[in-house]
Design a protein around this motif. Structure first.
Motif, PDB file in Angstrom:
ATOM      1  N   UNK A  92       2.297   5.707 -16.200  1.00 21.40           N
ATOM      2  CA  UNK A  92       2.737   5.906 -14.932  1.00 21.40           C
ATOM      3  C   UNK A  92       1.368   6.661 -14.154  1.00 21.40           C
ATOM      4  N   UNK A  93       1.215   6.001 -13.003  1.00 17.71           N
ATOM      5  CA  UNK A  93       0.184   6.611 -11.964  1.00 17.71           C
ATOM      6  C   UNK A  93       1.102   7.346 -10.947  1.00 17.71           C
TER       7      UNK A  93
ATOM      8  N   UNK B 291       5.746   0.807  -4.979  1.00 20.20           N
ATOM      9  CA  UNK B 291       7.287   0.603  -5.029  1.00 20.20           C
ATOM     10  C   UNK B 291       7.915   1.651  -4.016  1.00 20.20           C
ATOM     11  N   UNK B 292       8.630   1.163  -3.338  1.00 24.60           N
ATOM     12  CA  UNK B 292       9.328   1.924  -2.098  1.00 24.60           C
ATOM     13  C   UNK B 292      10.170   3.432  -2.830  1.00 24.60           C
TER      14      UNK B 292
ATOM     15  N   UNK C 172       6.149   5.334  -0.316  1.00 29.75           N
ATOM     16  CA  UNK C 172       5.734   4.537  -1.502  1.00 29.75           C
ATOM     17  C   UNK C 172       5.064   5.272  -2.582  1.00 29.75           C
ATOM     18  N   UNK C 173       5.149   4.577  -3.723  1.00 32.67           N
ATOM     19  CA  UNK C 173       4.392   5.350  -4.779  1.00 32.67           C
ATOM     20  C   UNK C 173       3.379   4.217  -5.593  1.00 32.67           C
ATOM     21  N   UNK C 174       2.507   4.593  -6.181  1.00 31.01           N
ATOM     22  CA  UNK C 174       1.819   3.693  -6.770  1.00 31.01           C
ATOM     23  C   UNK C 174       2.539   3.090  -8.198  1.00 31.01           C
ATOM     24  N   UNK C 175       2.647   1.833  -8.382  1.00 31.04           N
ATOM     25  CA  UNK C 175       3.449   1.037  -9.320  1.00 31.04           C
ATOM     26  C   UNK C 175       2.713   0.604 -10.409  1.00 31.04           C
TER      27      UNK C 175
END
Length: 622
Positions: free
Chosen positions: A153-154, A218-219, A225-228
């Motif tokens: 994951x990032x 991604x919420x 938000x985050x990087x998905x």
């Protein structure tokens, strides 16, 4: 700005035991308006925050990579081992693009962090602050200790400092938004365009994607938000994609930005053969009947299209699907099938008229037959480009294959265009100038449907931030009776003037016209406008724009002519357009507008034309 300095200092004072830096690391944009602060939060996470004009836009947000059971980098116990900073003030001269000379001005910090509990003993964070945005990327130094490991994951977060309004890319549908961040649920696709205030706009995307999954979002909180994305297998020497945050005091500033291209490396090898410009197309003309001639996807029709292109200085003709047999049939040979001999003849005829011919290739044929051999044949025939459709596979697989086909096309001196849910653009046109456009949008008249005017003035502020788009604007037979493609007789909710304006507004290395020559010849003023779009552009500037409402774009052609296109949504409006972007002098202007009683549903074909002298001091009421 003072608030940011004090805030960052206070945070660091609490957690300085974990990181050896004596002060927060700040990057201030060259114009002094943006402040990117790198520091440690109460949770111990190393991250960033972003302010503009002293106003917080993104609160402290985490940075780093997750290696699953092997740990995270950075994490608690990690230290800053070294920090290097530099300022750059140079220019980039692209082979083609929105303008011929691009300022490349930024301030950069390269931070090396070291610590335990991860596959590698160190990770490098490189951050940059430009006047129109910020970016950061993760890399593993070549001398890092550790073997290849899988990053699951990032960890990049985007904790917005308020309940802002957002829009999102939505594939081949109308874009999502506007919506308040707090009302959103689930995962989204970038580009994510955000309005934080009346004069503060942001957009999230990525640049220089070399491996791994393309970015999704991604919420992760009420306004976060985050990087998905899974970066994939990583080894010393790895350089990840840039996480990019555009900024502008208007959405037009982001439209005019070159952030993504500037964050990609220069090309290797000679690309002087790349030729951009307007193209005719055989897909929408199949079945048109005019003046005793029936258009089809055949040699006789192609000759007429080549002749029209040559007469008006349009450098391309695109041949679409089924020229080598049914495109989804596994036995349709993309080199020997069906009209292959006619295709080689029309390529030769086009060369005699200085018009290059593109060839469609479906992913089925691209996989059933050796792709290297197929593209080598097309290059040997003298094809100008390849339009690749319906690519299959996971996002990561599609990205790898897109890069492969782009490189193979470059090897054989062909341009490329990816359709049907392509991997999003990420500034690759700098490294691969033959990557001239993608169908990263809802194209007009796609899948036996038509988009509404509001879709256009959404896409230009969202999709087009990612790069050049193939949207197929410029339909002049808006009624679509017996004069256009037999399987799609839907009327087009637009006007003639809007269609012409859209061909200029949409940024693309190849602007593909969907109609037959006879319909362009019916409207000589509009045909002149389209034919004058000689690329590469010397200059581009968004003069006015409101997301979902309207846009006014000015571009200067390779021959020096200035062209302006204005388009609106379903609402009628009048716009004041200042001509102060023009260099000093007097100009002969041809002004074509919708007719007084024009309407995108009821009166599409009416227009009015005026010729007059103008100067940079004037304002046009359109």
């Amino acid at each position: 700005m003072k608030y940011t300095l004090l805030y960052c200092s206070a945070i660091l004072a609490i957690h300085s035991a974990q990181y050896t830096a004596a002060a927060p690391i700040q990057l201030i944009s060259p114009n002094g308006k943006l402040v990117l602060c790198l520091s440690t939060a109460d949770s111990g996470t190393f991250g960033y925050s972003l302010d503009a004009h002293g106003t917080p836009l993104i609160s402290h947000s985490a940075l780093g990579l997750d290696f699953g059971p092997a740990g995270k980098a950075p994490a608690n116990g990690w230290q800053i081992a070294d920090t290097q900073t530099r300022s750059v003030n140079s220019t980039w001269k692209p082979l083609w693009g929105k303008r011929s000379v691009v300022p490349d001005r930024y301030r950069e910090a390269t931070i090396e962090l070291t610590g335990p509990g991860a596959p590698f003993d160190r990770i490098t964070l490189t951050a940059r602050a430009y006047d129109d945005g910020v970016a950061f990327r993760y890399s593993i130094p070549p001398n890092a200790k550790g073997n290849s490991a899988k990053a699951t994951a990032d960890l990049t977060e985007y904790n917005f400092a308020g309940d802002f309004t957002a829009w999102f890319y939505n594939g081949e549908e109308h874009n999502l938004g506007p919506d308040k961040l707090s009302t959103l649920r689930g995962n989204r696709e970038p580009v994510m365009t955000v309005q934080a205030a009346a004069n503060a706009f942001l957009a999230l995307h990525e640049a220089d994607l070399r491996q791994g999954e393309p970015l999704r979002l991604a919420k992760s909180g009420p306004t976060s938000f985050r990087a998905l994305t899974a970066p994939g297998e990583i080894a010393p020497g790895y350089a990840g994609p840039w996480r990019v945050i555009f900024y502008g005091n208007s959405p037009g500033v982001m439209v005019d930005s070159h952030l993504l291209e500037l964050l990609n490396p220069d090309p290797e090898g000679d690309f002087s053969w790349v030729k951009t410009g307007v193209a005719t197309w055989d897909w929408r003309i199949d079945g048109a009947k005019v003046e005793g001639f029936n258009y089809g996807m055949n040699y006789e029709s192609w000759v007429r299209m080549i002749d029209f292109s040559a007469e008006h200085g349009m450098p391309h003709l695109v041949l679409d699907a089924n020229w080598y047999g049914p495109e989804f049939a596994k036995d349709s040979d993309p080199v020997k099938g069906d009209k292959a001999k006619d295709v080689q003849k029309i390529i030769a005829y086009g060369k005699s008229k200085n018009v290059g011919v593109w060839l469609y290739l479906n992913d089925v044929g691209g996989r059933q037959f050796p792709i290297e051999e197929t593209l080598a044949h097309y290059g040997g025939w003298g094809a100008a480009g390849v339009k690749y459709g319906f690519m299959s596979g996971s996002p990561e697989e599609k990205h790898a294959r897109t890069r492969l086909i782009t490189e193979l096309c470059a090897k054989h001196k062909m341009l490329c265009n990816f359709h049907d849910g392509p991997v999003h653009p990420y500034g690759q046109m700098r490294t691969w100038p033959n990557a001239v456009t993608r169908e990263f949008c809802l194209p007009q008249l796609d899948a036996k449907r038509v988009f509404q005017p509001k879709t256009f003035v959404s896409a230009v502020f969202i999709n087009m931030l990612a790069g050049p788009l193939d949207m197929n604007n410029g339909m002049f037979d808006l009624r679509q009776g017996p004069t256009t493609r037999v399987d799609n007789p839907l009327e087009v909710p637009s006007t003639l003037v809007a269609e012409a304006a859209r061909t200029l507004i949409v940024f693309s290395g190849v602007t593909i016209l969907p109609d037959i020559p006879e319909f362009y010849q019916k409207y000589p003023e509009l045909l002149e406008f389209i034919a004058a779009q000689k690329m590469p552009w010397r200059e581009s500037k968004t003069l006015s724009g409101v997301i979902d409402e309207h846009i006014v774009m000015a571009r200067q052609s390779a021959k020096g002519t200035w062209l302006v296109g204005a388009a609106t949504n379903e609402e009628a409006r009048e716009l004041d357009v200042k001509l102060d972007f023009l260099p000093p002098g007097t100009y002969q202007a041809t002004i074509v507008q919708d007719g007084e009683d024009g309407h995108y549903q009821k009166n599409r074909e009416t227009l009015r034309t005026e010729k007059r002298k103008v100067s940079p001091a004037e304002t046009l009421r359109l």
